[in-house]
Design a protein around this motif. Structure first.
Motif, PDB file in Angstrom:
ATOM      1  N   LEU A 455      58.607  -9.669  -2.762  1.00  0.00           N
ATOM      2  CA  LEU A 455      58.205  -8.399  -3.363  1.00  0.00           C
ATOM      3  C   LEU A 455      56.929  -7.816  -2.759  1.00  0.00           C
ATOM      4  CD1 LEU A 455      58.743  -9.380  -7.120  1.00  0.00           C
ATOM      5  CD2 LEU A 455      60.307  -8.072  -5.653  1.00  0.00           C
ATOM      6  N   LEU A 456      56.415  -8.424  -1.708  1.00  0.00           N
ATOM      7  CA  LEU A 456      55.121  -7.979  -1.206  1.00  0.00           C
ATOM      8  C   LEU A 456      55.106  -6.510  -0.772  1.00  0.00           C
ATOM      9  CD1 LEU A 456      52.210  -8.545  -0.573  1.00  0.00           C
ATOM     10  CD2 LEU A 456      52.905  -9.542   1.617  1.00  0.00           C
ATOM     11  N   PRO A 457      56.122  -5.988  -0.086  1.00  0.00           N
ATOM     12  CA  PRO A 457      56.055  -4.568   0.291  1.00  0.00           C
ATOM     13  C   PRO A 457      55.863  -3.637  -0.897  1.00  0.00           C
ATOM     14  CG  PRO A 457      57.774  -5.670   1.545  1.00  0.00           C
ATOM     15  CD  PRO A 457      57.303  -6.655   0.503  1.00  0.00           C
ATOM     16  N   GLN A 458      56.456  -3.987  -2.050  1.00  0.00           N
ATOM     17  CA  GLN A 458      56.289  -3.143  -3.234  1.00  0.00           C
ATOM     18  C   GLN A 458      54.864  -3.184  -3.761  1.00  0.00           C
ATOM     19  OE1 GLN A 458      58.919  -4.985  -2.330  1.00  0.00           O
ATOM     20  NE2 GLN A 458      60.546  -4.899  -3.877  1.00  0.00           N
ATOM     21  N   LEU A 459      54.159  -4.279  -3.526  1.00  0.00           N
ATOM     22  CA  LEU A 459      52.777  -4.399  -3.996  1.00  0.00           C
ATOM     23  C   LEU A 459      51.814  -3.606  -3.120  1.00  0.00           C
ATOM     24  CD1 LEU A 459      50.799  -5.948  -5.959  1.00  0.00           C
ATOM     25  CD2 LEU A 459      50.608  -7.653  -4.136  1.00  0.00           C
ATOM     26  N   LEU A 460      52.180  -3.403  -1.861  1.00  0.00           N
ATOM     27  CA  LEU A 460      51.238  -2.858  -0.888  1.00  0.00           C
ATOM     28  C   LEU A 460      51.179  -1.336  -0.928  1.00  0.00           C
ATOM     29  CD1 LEU A 460      52.062  -5.248   2.081  1.00  0.00           C
ATOM     30  CD2 LEU A 460      50.215  -5.428   0.406  1.00  0.00           C
ATOM     31  N   ASP A 462      48.739  -0.019  -3.344  1.00  0.00           N
ATOM     32  CA  ASP A 462      47.551   0.183  -4.184  1.00  0.00           C
ATOM     33  C   ASP A 462      46.296   0.062  -3.328  1.00  0.00           C
ATOM     34  OD1 ASP A 462      45.526   0.205  -6.031  1.00  0.00           O
ATOM     35  OD2 ASP A 462      46.454  -1.231  -7.400  1.00  0.00           O
ATOM     36  N   PRO A 463      45.634   1.168  -3.007  1.00  0.00           N
ATOM     37  CA  PRO A 463      44.425   1.077  -2.170  1.00  0.00           C
ATOM     38  C   PRO A 463      43.305   0.287  -2.833  1.00  0.00           C
ATOM     39  CG  PRO A 463      44.721   3.307  -3.030  1.00  0.00           C
ATOM     40  CD  PRO A 463      45.969   2.554  -3.346  1.00  0.00           C
ATOM     41  N   ALA A 464      43.279   0.229  -4.156  1.00  0.00           N
ATOM     42  CA  ALA A 464      42.248  -0.560  -4.830  1.00  0.00           C
ATOM     43  C   ALA A 464      42.429  -2.048  -4.524  1.00  0.00           C
ATOM     44  CB  ALA A 464      42.298  -0.320  -6.333  1.00  0.00           C
ATOM     45  N   LEU A 465      43.665  -2.514  -4.485  1.00  0.00           N
ATOM     46  CA  LEU A 465      43.921  -3.905  -4.112  1.00  0.00           C
ATOM     47  C   LEU A 465      43.492  -4.151  -2.672  1.00  0.00           C
ATOM     48  CD1 LEU A 465      45.104  -6.707  -4.668  1.00  0.00           C
ATOM     49  CD2 LEU A 465      47.328  -5.815  -3.946  1.00  0.00           C
ATOM     50  N   PHE A 466      43.794  -3.216  -1.777  1.00  0.00           N
ATOM     51  CA  PHE A 466      43.381  -3.355  -0.382  1.00  0.00           C
ATOM     52  C   PHE A 466      41.867  -3.553  -0.277  1.00  0.00           C
ATOM     53  CE2 PHE A 466      47.117  -0.450   1.036  1.00  0.00           C
ATOM     54  CZ  PHE A 466      47.987  -1.510   0.908  1.00  0.00           C
ATOM     55  N   ALA A 467      41.129  -2.831  -1.100  1.00  0.00           N
ATOM     56  CA  ALA A 467      39.669  -2.895  -1.014  1.00  0.00           C
ATOM     57  C   ALA A 467      39.124  -4.178  -1.628  1.00  0.00           C
ATOM     58  CB  ALA A 467      39.055  -1.680  -1.703  1.00  0.00           C
ATOM     59  N   HIS A 468      39.715  -4.635  -2.729  1.00  0.00           N
ATOM     60  CA  HIS A 468      39.127  -5.752  -3.464  1.00  0.00           C
ATOM     61  C   HIS A 468      39.638  -7.115  -3.022  1.00  0.00           C
ATOM     62  CE1 HIS A 468      36.664  -3.684  -6.445  1.00  0.00           C
ATOM     63  NE2 HIS A 468      37.613  -2.779  -6.552  1.00  0.00           N
ATOM     64  N   ALA A 469      40.845  -7.218  -2.497  1.00  0.00           N
ATOM     65  CA  ALA A 469      41.395  -8.524  -2.131  1.00  0.00           C
ATOM     66  C   ALA A 469      40.704  -9.076  -0.894  1.00  0.00           C
ATOM     67  CB  ALA A 469      42.900  -8.406  -1.887  1.00  0.00           C
ATOM     68  N   ASP A 470      40.613 -10.407  -0.827  1.00  0.00           N
ATOM     69  CA  ASP A 470      40.053 -11.056   0.350  1.00  0.00           C
ATOM     70  C   ASP A 470      40.849 -10.635   1.581  1.00  0.00           C
ATOM     71  OD1 ASP A 470      38.586 -13.094   1.911  1.00  0.00           O
ATOM     72  OD2 ASP A 470      40.543 -14.065   1.971  1.00  0.00           O
ATOM     73  N   PRO A 471      40.200 -10.054   2.585  1.00  0.00           N
ATOM     74  CA  PRO A 471      40.962  -9.498   3.707  1.00  0.00           C
ATOM     75  C   PRO A 471      41.647 -10.552   4.565  1.00  0.00           C
ATOM     76  CG  PRO A 471      38.602  -9.290   4.098  1.00  0.00           C
ATOM     77  CD  PRO A 471      38.767  -9.745   2.684  1.00  0.00           C
ATOM     78  N   VAL A 472      41.087 -11.746   4.677  1.00  0.00           N
ATOM     79  CA  VAL A 472      41.739 -12.779   5.480  1.00  0.00           C
ATOM     80  C   VAL A 472      43.063 -13.180   4.840  1.00  0.00           C
ATOM     81  CG1 VAL A 472      41.557 -15.147   6.331  1.00  0.00           C
ATOM     82  CG2 VAL A 472      39.572 -13.631   6.441  1.00  0.00           C
ATOM     83  N   THR A 473      43.042 -13.423   3.531  1.00  0.00           N
ATOM     84  CA  THR A 473      44.259 -13.836   2.833  1.00  0.00           C
ATOM     85  C   THR A 473      45.288 -12.720   2.801  1.00  0.00           C
ATOM     86  OG1 THR A 473      42.928 -15.302   1.442  1.00  0.00           O
ATOM     87  CG2 THR A 473      45.139 -14.785   0.677  1.00  0.00           C
ATOM     88  N   LEU A 474      44.851 -11.504   2.462  1.00  0.00           N
ATOM     89  CA  LEU A 474      45.798 -10.397   2.376  1.00  0.00           C
ATOM     90  C   LEU A 474      46.369 -10.066   3.745  1.00  0.00           C
ATOM     91  CD1 LEU A 474      47.222  -8.306   0.700  1.00  0.00           C
ATOM     92  CD2 LEU A 474      45.224  -6.810   0.905  1.00  0.00           C
ATOM     93  N   ARG A 475      45.523 -10.068   4.753  1.00  0.00           N
ATOM     94  CA  ARG A 475      46.019  -9.785   6.105  1.00  0.00           C
ATOM     95  C   ARG A 475      47.069 -10.809   6.521  1.00  0.00           C
ATOM     96  NH1 ARG A 475      42.505 -10.365  11.735  1.00  0.00           N
ATOM     97  NH2 ARG A 475      44.237  -9.964  13.167  1.00  0.00           N
ATOM     98  N   THR A 476      46.809 -12.095   6.248  1.00  0.00           N
ATOM     99  CA  THR A 476      47.758 -13.137   6.625  1.00  0.00           C
ATOM    100  C   THR A 476      49.099 -12.924   5.943  1.00  0.00           C
ATOM    101  OG1 THR A 476      45.932 -14.710   6.898  1.00  0.00           O
ATOM    102  CG2 THR A 476      48.133 -15.621   6.667  1.00  0.00           C
ATOM    103  N   ALA A 477      49.073 -12.552   4.667  1.00  0.00           N
ATOM    104  CA  ALA A 477      50.323 -12.314   3.947  1.00  0.00           C
ATOM    105  C   ALA A 477      51.060 -11.106   4.504  1.00  0.00           C
ATOM    106  CB  ALA A 477      50.037 -12.127   2.458  1.00  0.00           C
ATOM    107  N   VAL A 478      50.340 -10.019   4.755  1.00  0.00           N
ATOM    108  CA  VAL A 478      50.981  -8.791   5.232  1.00  0.00           C
ATOM    109  C   VAL A 478      51.572  -8.998   6.619  1.00  0.00           C
ATOM    110  CG1 VAL A 478      50.627  -6.364   5.790  1.00  0.00           C
ATOM    111  CG2 VAL A 478      49.494  -7.353   3.802  1.00  0.00           C
TER     112      VAL A 478
END
Length: 743
Positions: A455-460, A462-478
Motif C-alpha cells: 500500500l505504500l504508493p497510496q501513502l505517498l 502526504d507532504p507532511a509525512l515527507f517532511a516529518h519522516a526520517d528521510p533515510v528510512t522513507l527513501r529506502t522504502a520508496v
C-alpha cells in the motif's frame, strides 16, 4: 607456520587441547577461534577473507563478538588470556575496524569505514579503491550482516554483500572477516584466488562444537550465573545432565537451547528434567511448548508476538504493542498483553532507544548550518549516530533473536493482510493526523509496514509525512517500489531524497527543500500544504522555470511608461508644488525583473552586443521577478540596484561550493540556506529579499522574509568562509550580463 601446518592446526579436535579454559563468553568454538587467530596474525597460509555463516540461531553473532573481545586491547585486560588455548588468542594488535551494518544502508556503511580510516574520498565509489591503494593492509570485521538496512523488505543485506563486502574482499588489501547469511556467503569470496577466502559454516560437524553448546547451557543453568536455585540447577550432575539433554534436543541450535532454558527458568513449576522428549527442538516448538505449559493458547502467544516480529528498526514502543496485537488478532488483546509477561517473557527483551530523532527535528538552526559535505550524486554519507540525541529513557521491545521473528512471520496465514492491519492501526495512532505529534516509530516506520502490505504508493501523497519522516528510512522504502507505480508527489520526493539524506536535513529544511521541489515539478498545492504546517519555512518559492543552460542571473527593474493616472498625478504634483516629480511616477511603475544569461537561440532571448573590453556577444532573457512569464524588453533598459541600495538592504547573500546562504546583516546570522542537488550556475538577491537561483535544471525565485527593521543602522555582512556576492555598481544590464557568468 606453512600452508600444511595451518590446515593441520585448524583441524585439531577440541579434545586435543584438554586443560585449557574455554573462552568465557563463548564457551567453546576452539577450532574456529584458531582459524580466526591465524587470520588476525596473517599467518602464511591463512585466508585473507573469512566468512562466518550458518543457520539462524547457530551463534554467529556470539562467536564474532567473542573473537572481537580478544582483538580489543582494553577488553583483553579483563580476559584470563593465560588460561586460554594459546592458538586461539591473537597477538595484542590495534583494534580492527568494526563497522556495524545494523539498521543502516550500504552507503552509510561505506562512509563509516571511510570515517574510521580518515579517507579523502568524496563518493562511495572511491572508498574501496582508496583502501586498496593504502600503503598498509587494513583489517575490517563486519558482524550481523543479516540485520543491515533501515527497511527489512528492501533486502539491504544482499546489497551490502554485492556493493560493499564483495568489493572489499576483491580489493586485495583488505583483511576481511564477515558474519553473513548462508544464502549470501559464497558471493563474498567467489572471485578470489584459491586460498584467499574461506567459508566457515557453523552447522558443519567440523565447526559445530556440540560440547561447547553443552557448556553454554550448563553455565546458563548455574545459580552462580543468575539461575534460580532448583534441584536440577544446584546439583552439578543434574545440571550437566539437563544441559546435555537440552543441547541434544536443540540439534546444535544455540537459539533453541537458549529459549528452552529461559522457558524452564521462567516457569520451573511442573518441569520434569527426566522427560527430555518435552524439550523443544526448534524456535517454533519453544513458543508452543511454553504456551501450553502456562495453560495458554499457542496461537494467542503468536498473535501477541506478531507485532514484534513485524517491527522495524530497533523495536516497538511498549505503548503500541497492545493496539497492534489487537489489530493483528482481530480481537482485544490488551489484557493479554498486560497480564502476559510471564507468557511472553522468554521471547521478548527491552532495549533503550538509540539516539532519538525528535531533537534533530526540533533543533532550529541546524538547518541553517547543514553542510553538504559529500558527493554530487547525493548518496547518504553519515550513519544514524550523527542524529541529535533526545528522548532518553524511551524503551523499545523486540524479540530476542531475528530467527524467532522469522518463525512467527512464517506462521502468519496472510502476511500482507497482517501488515495492512498494522499499518491502519499505526495511522489511527497519529494524534489529529498531525505528523509532528506522532510517535517517532509511527512517523519513521509506517512506510515500511505499508510497503510490506503493498500500500505504500497510496501513502505517498502526504507532504507532511515527507517532511516529518526520517528521510533515510522513507527513501529506502520508496526506492523499493517500482517507479511507474509512484504518483507525482512521490516522484518529487524520490528525486529530492538524496539531498535530504546527504545533508541530514532537519524537518524545517526538509520541508523547505521539498517545497521548492514541488514548485519545480508543477505541484503547487503540495508546496502550499507544506506552508500550512506552520513550520516557519525560510522561504516561499515564487516560480520555477525549466530553462537549461543558464550561466548567470541578475536582478533589476524595468522602467515602465507612466499610466494616464500616473501622468495626471505627476501633473497635479507639478502644479501644486511647483516641482516636477516625474521620476517618482516612473519609479512607482518600474517592473521588478530578473535577467538570465542563456544560450544563443533561446526562445524569447535577445542578443547583447560585445562591449569595448572585447567580451563577446551574449544572449539574455528578461523575466518578471515576482511571477512566471517573460518580458519582451530591451535588456539595456533594465536598471540594477546601486551599491548603496544593496548595502542598505537588510539581507546579504554569500555563496559556497554547493550552497547559498542569506544573512541578516543586523544580527549577523543566516536566515536561509539553500543546498543544491546540482551546481549553482548563478544567483542574485534583490533588495526586497527575492533570491534568484540558476542551476542545470533551470531558474527559480525564492522570497526570503525580510527581518524586522533594526533599531540601529545595518551592520556589514558578516565575514564567513562563504564568499559574499559583490554588489555591482552598473546601472545597465549588458556589461553585467556578460560578467555574471563568471561569478
Amino acid at each position: 607456520m606453512g600452508d600444511e601446518e595451518f590446515r593441520n592446526a585448524s583441524d585439531e579436535e577440541h579434545s586435543g587441547r584438554e586443560g585449557y579454559a574455554p573462552h568465557p563468553a563463548i564457551g567453546g568454538r576452539t577450532a574456529v577461534l584458531r582459524v580466526l587467530a591465524a587470520w588476525r596474525m596473517q599467518w602464511p597460509g591463512a585466508p585473507r577473507v573469512i566468512v562466518i555463516t550458518g543457520s539462524p540461531g547457530s551463534g554467529r553473532s556470539r562467536l564474532v563478538a567473542g573473537f572481537l573481545m580478544l582483538c580489543d586491547p582494553e577488553y583483553r585486560k579483563r580476559l584470563p588470556l593465560d588460561d586460554l588455548d594459546p592458538t586461539t588468542v591473537p597477538p595484542d594488535l590495534p583494534s580492527p575496524a568494526v563497522p556495524d551494518p545494523r539498521g543502516i544502508t550500504t552507503g552509510q556503511f561505506l562512509w563509516t569505514i571511510a570515517d574510521h580510516y580518515g579517507l579523502s574520498a568524496t563518493r562511495t565509489a572511491d572508498i574501496v579503491p582508496e583502501l586498496a591503494a593504502a600503503d598498509d593492509p587494513v583489517t575490517v570485521v563486519v558482524p550481523d550482516v543479516d540485520r543491515a538496512g533501515p527497511v527489512r523488505a528492501a533486502d539491504e543485506p544482499a546489497r551490502l554483500v554485492r556493493d560493499a563486502l564483495k568489493p572489499l574482499a576483491e580489493s586485495g588489501r583488505v583483511q576481511l572477516l564477515a558474519d553473513v547469511p548462508r544464502a549470501l556467503a559464497a558471493q563474498v569470496i567467489e572471485s578470489l584466488p584459491a586460498g584467499q577466502g574461506q567459508i566457515i559454516d557453523l552447522d558443519e560437524p567440523r565447526w559445530a562444537d556440540p560440547e561447547g553448546l553443552v557448556l553454554q547451557v550448563e553455565t546458563s543453568l548455574d545459580p552462580g550465573a543468575g539461575a534460580p536455585a532448583l534441584p536440577y540447577t544446584t546439583a552439578p550432575a543434574a545440571r550437566r545432565a539437563l544441559a546435555e539433554a537440552v543441547a541434544e534436543r536443540a540439534g546444535g541450535s544455540r537459539l533453541t537451547a537458549q529459549l528452552a532454558v529461559q522457558c524452564v527458568l521462567m516457569r520451573p513449576e511442573g518441569f520434569d528434567p527426566a522427560d527430555t522428549a518435552q524439550l523443544p527442538a526448534g524456535a517454533g516448538e519453544a513458543l508452543d511448548w511454553h504456551a501450553r505449559r502456562l495453560g495458554a493458547d499457542p496461537q494467542t502467544l503468536r498473535m501477541m508476538l506478531a507485532p514484534l516480529a513485524l517491527a522495524e528498526g530497533d523495536g516497538l514502543p511498549h505503548a503500541l504493542w497492545g493496539p497492534l496485537a489487537t489489530a493483528v488478532a482481530g480481537r482485544d488483546l490488551s489484557q493479554d498483553i498486560a497480564d502476559g509477561m510471564l507468557l511472553a517473557g522468554p521471547f521478548v527483551e527491552s532495549v533503550a532507544a538509540p539516539e532519538a530523532v525528535e531533537a534533530r527535528d526540533t533543533a532550529e538552526g541546524t538547518a541553517q548550518e547543514a553542510q553538504s559535505a559529500a558527493e554530487s550524486d547525493g548518496e547518504v554519507v553519515a550513519p544514524p549516530a550523527a542524529e541529535a540525541a533526545a528522548g532518553s529513557g524511551r524503551t523499545l521491545l523486540r524479540l530476542v533473536h531475528p530467527a524467532l521473528a522469522d518463525e512467527i512471520r512464517a506462521g502468519l496465514a496472510d502476511p500482507r493482510d497482517t501488515q495492512t492491519r498494522i499499518a491502519m492501526a499505526l495511522l489511527e495512532a497519529v494524534p489529529q493526523q498531525d505528523w509532528s505529534l506522532a510517535d517517532p516509530y509511527v512517523r519513521d516506520h509506517l512506510a515500511a509496514h505499508t510497503l510490506d502490505a503493498g500500500l505504500l504508493p497510496q501513502l505517498l501523497t502526504d507532504p507532511a509525512l515527507f517532511a516529518h519522516a526520517d528521510p533515510v528510512t522513507l527513501r529506502t522504502a520508496v526506492e523499493t517500489v517500482p517507479y511507474e507505480s509512484l504518483g507525482a508527489p512521490a516522484r518529487t520526493y524520490l528525486r529530492t531524497a538524496p539531498l535530504l539524506t546527504r545533508t541530514q536535513a532537519p524537518v524545517v529544511l526538509r520541508a523547505a527543500l521539498l517545497e521548492t521541489a514541488f514548485v519545480e515539478d508543477g505541484l503547487g498545492p503540495y508546496a502550499e500544504a507544506l506552508h500550512a504546517l506552520g513550520l516557519g519555512l525560510p522561504w516561499r518559492t515564487l516560480w520555477s522555470v525549466p530553462l537549461p543552460g543558464v550561466t548567470g542571473v541578475t536582478v533589476g527593474s524595468l522602467p515602465q511608461a507612466p499610466s494616464p493616472a500616473d501622468a495626471a498625478l505627476a501633473d497635479g504634483d507639478q502644479a501644486g508644488s511647483g516641482q516636477a516629480d516625474g521620476a517618482g511616477a516612473m519609479t512607482s511603475a518600474a517592473l521588478p525583473v530578473a535577467v538570465f544569461v542563456v544560450p544563443e537561440g533561446t526562445p524569447g532571448s535577445r542578443t547583447v552586443a560585445a562591449d569595448d573590453s572585447g567580451t563577446g556577444d551574449s544572449a539574455v532573457l528578461v523575466h518578471p521577478l515576482l511571477s512566471p512569464g517573460q518580458v519582451d524588453a530591451d535588456p539595456a533598459r533594465v536598471l540594477r540596484p546601486s551599491e548603496g541600495i544593496r548595502a542598505a538592504s537588510p539581507l546579504a547573500l554569500s555563496r559556497g561550493a554547493d550552497h547559498l546562504r542569506v544573512w541578516d546583516r543586523q544580527r549577523e546570522e543566516a536566515v536561509a540556506t539553500l543546498i543544491g542537488d546540482t551546481p549553482f550556475t548563478g544567483a542574485d538577491l534583490s533588495p526586497d529579499g527575492v533570491l534568484v537561483v540558476a542551476t542545470a535544471r533551470g531558474v527559480k525565485a525564492l522570497q526570503i522574509p525580510l527581518p524586522a527593521p533594526a533599531a540601529t543602522a545595518p551592520a556589514p555582512a558578516p565575514a564567513t568562509t562563504d564568499a559574499p556576492q559583490a554588489a555591482a555598481s552598473d546601472t545597465s544590464v549588458p556589461a553585467q550580463a556578460r560578467r555574471i557568468g563568471m561569478e
